[in-house]
Scaffold this active site. Structure first.
Site, mmCIF file in Angstrom:
data_model
loop_
_atom_site.group_PDB
_atom_site.id
_atom_site.type_symbol
_atom_site.label_atom_id
_atom_site.label_comp_id
_atom_site.label_asym_id
_atom_site.label_seq_id
_atom_site.Cartn_x
_atom_site.Cartn_y
_atom_site.Cartn_z
ATOM 1 C CG ASP A 81 35.257 46.465 25.360
ATOM 2 O OD1 ASP A 81 36.040 45.528 25.205
ATOM 3 O OD2 ASP A 81 35.595 47.660 25.292
ATOM 4 C CB CYS A 89 35.299 46.882 21.013
ATOM 5 S SG CYS A 89 34.076 47.193 22.292
ATOM 6 C CB CYS A 137 32.590 53.388 24.443
ATOM 7 S SG CYS A 137 33.936 53.150 23.280
#
Ligand code: FES
Length: 141
Positions: free
Chosen positions: A36, A34, A103
């Protein structure tokens, strides 16, 4: 699957957020899935992580897992911190939706990366102690 109350709590009120002055080690990792980014700071005294903080440019699940992970290893020894898995953090948060598992890997990687930096700053090769920083399996599917 909705987020648990604990995830929502750590997302809306994250613990140990911010930069640290004079850290003993800093780790920064990115999530290739992603984009991040997470940065983790640790202060180490006599092999104990006496302080820890993080900054995340990432999603709510990344914030919640980092927050919980910092709470779980604050005051613990480096050995104990290195044993913390993303699975244990997820369990402490009463679970994450499957699409958000990747995540939680960011927090585990960031802790290992900060510990590796701590050893490197002392001229010690971290690889035999920290091992390879695990790649996120979910990110390779
Ligand atoms: Fe990027 Fe969660 S979507 S860390």
């Amino acid at each position: 699957m909705a987020y648990s109350a604990k995830v929502m709590d750590h997302f809306s009120n994250p613990r140990n957020v911010g930069e640290m002055k004079d850290p003993s080690g800093v780790g920064e990792v990115g999530n290739p899935k992603c984009g991040d980014i997470m940065r983790m700071y640790i202060k180490v005294e006599h092999n104990i992580i006496t302080d820890i903080s993080f900054m995340t440019f990432g999603c709510g699940a990344a914030i919640a897992t980092s927050s919980m992970a910092t709470e779980m290893i604050k005051g613990k020894s480096i050995d104990e911190a290195l044993k913390l898995t993303n699975k244990a953090v997820m369990e402490a948060l009463d679970g994450l939706p499957p699409v958000k598992v990747h995540c939680s890997v960011l927090a585990e990687q960031a802790i290992k990366s900060a510990v590796a930096d701590y050893y490197r700053r002392q001229g010690i090769d971290p690889t035999p102690i920290v091992g390879d920083i695990p790649e996120c399996e979910a990110c390779h599917v």
